[in-house]
Write an enzyme that holds these catalytic residues in place. Structure first.
Site, PDB file in Angstrom:
ATOM      1  N   PHE A   1       0.705  -1.246   0.053  1.00 40.05           N
ATOM      2  CA  PHE A   1      -0.050  -0.065   0.014  1.00 40.05           C
ATOM      3  C   PHE A   1       0.945   1.392  -0.003  1.00 40.05           C
ATOM      4  O   PHE A   1       2.046   1.335   0.739  1.00 40.05           O
ATOM      5  CB  PHE A   1      -0.804  -0.180   1.268  1.00 40.05           C
ATOM      6  CG  PHE A   1      -2.027  -0.821   1.499  1.00 40.05           C
ATOM      7  CD1 PHE A   1      -3.229  -0.812   1.023  1.00 40.05           C
ATOM      8  CD2 PHE A   1      -1.859  -2.366   1.951  1.00 40.05           C
ATOM      9  CE1 PHE A   1      -4.248  -1.646   0.801  1.00 40.05           C
ATOM     10  CE2 PHE A   1      -2.739  -3.198   1.970  1.00 40.05           C
ATOM     11  CZ  PHE A   1      -3.881  -2.931   1.607  1.00 40.05           C
ATOM     12  N   ASP A   2       0.414   2.175  -0.661  1.00 37.13           N
ATOM     13  CA  ASP A   2       0.784   3.942  -0.380  1.00 37.13           C
ATOM     14  C   ASP A   2       0.153   4.029   0.861  1.00 37.13           C
ATOM     15  O   ASP A   2      -0.528   3.351   1.599  1.00 37.13           O
ATOM     16  CB  ASP A   2       0.343   4.564  -1.597  1.00 37.13           C
ATOM     17  CG  ASP A   2       0.636   5.955  -1.137  1.00 37.13           C
ATOM     18  OD1 ASP A   2       1.769   6.285  -0.908  1.00 37.13           O
ATOM     19  OD2 ASP A   2      -0.313   6.889  -1.493  1.00 37.13           O
ATOM     20  N   ALA A   3       0.751   5.246   1.597  1.00 36.54           N
ATOM     21  CA  ALA A   3       0.218   5.689   2.831  1.00 36.54           C
ATOM     22  C   ALA A   3      -0.774   6.874   2.850  1.00 36.54           C
ATOM     23  O   ALA A   3      -1.975   6.601   2.990  1.00 36.54           O
ATOM     24  CB  ALA A   3       1.210   6.094   3.890  1.00 36.54           C
TER      25      ALA A   3
END
Length: 230
Positions: free
Chosen positions: A14-16
């Protein structure tokens, strides 16, 4: 959920910011500048973004360092207030950590993936915010991998940051890794550059006229949860 051909995955990355966490920069800046008795308004924010956005593009392209980005975006305000830009940047990241909140359905999604997939984060964000936010939300326990661009000197969409992550993951088969993110130009293009499968998180139903084609697209995490449970 729009998709090409469904696949099985071992890892979900995932990106944040704006993928796992709400990132309200305006609210964070208002909180920061209130300490200096500044009524930070939308005109101030537009001025800030005129500096900030090109710096982020330069950072993602590898033309400037994380330190340069963080300091230069606060140069004007540092001069106005007589405060070191680095101090303002640190105060901003602290303010963002104080107001952080998960996006809708993220806690439920992570709980549903526990024990079924190995999870990681690859973020262009900065250490001072990312680590404390994961601890405060209790999300840290869900992720085996945390790759922060500031720490490795690389940024998405550079294939090298994904190669670094994959090395840390034990070099799994790339077709069995799914990258989830909200930004086509960094998260999705970066995942494609690295030979991963990609999922565009697009809750606003934005039109994709970028020429970047994710393998999957979801409007909410209930869709992704159902897909990964199938």
């Amino acid at each position: 959920m729009s998709q090409r051909q469904p696949r099985s995955f071992d890892w979900v990355l995932f990106d944040a910011d704006e993928t796992l966490f709400h990132f309200d920069a305006f609210a964070g800046l208002k909180r920061l500048f209130a300490r200096f008795e500044v009524d930070f308004d939308t005109a101030h924010y537009e001025e800030y973004q005129q500096l900030n956005k090109p710096l982020w593009l330069a950072y993602q392209d590898g033309r400037i360092s994380a330190k340069t980005l963080q300091e230069q975006r606060f140069t004007l305000w540092g001069e106005r207030l007589g405060v070191a830009p680095g101090e303002l940047n640190s105060g901003f990241l602290q303010a963002m950590a104080d107001i952080c909140a998960p996006l809708p359905q993220v806690p439920e999604l992570l709980e549903s993936l526990k024990g079924r997939y190995r999870l990681g984060i690859i973020t262009n964000g900065f250490t001072e915010l990312q680590r404390i936010r994961l601890e405060r939300t209790g999300f840290a326990e869900h992720f085996e991998l945390l790759v922060i661009s500031e720490e490795v000197g690389l940024a998405k969409p550079d294939k090298a940051i994904f190669d670094h992550a994959l090395d840390a993951m034990g070099n799994p088969a790339r077709e069995r890794v799914l990258m989830v993110g909200d930004t086509l130009s960094s998260d999705i293009q970066g995942g494609l550059n690295a030979g991963l499968h990609t999922c565009w998180y697009n809750p606003g139903a934005k039109t994709n006229d970028s020429g970047i084609a994710p393998h999957f697209e979801v409007r909410c995490y209930a869709e992704l949860q159902a897909f990964l449970a199938s």
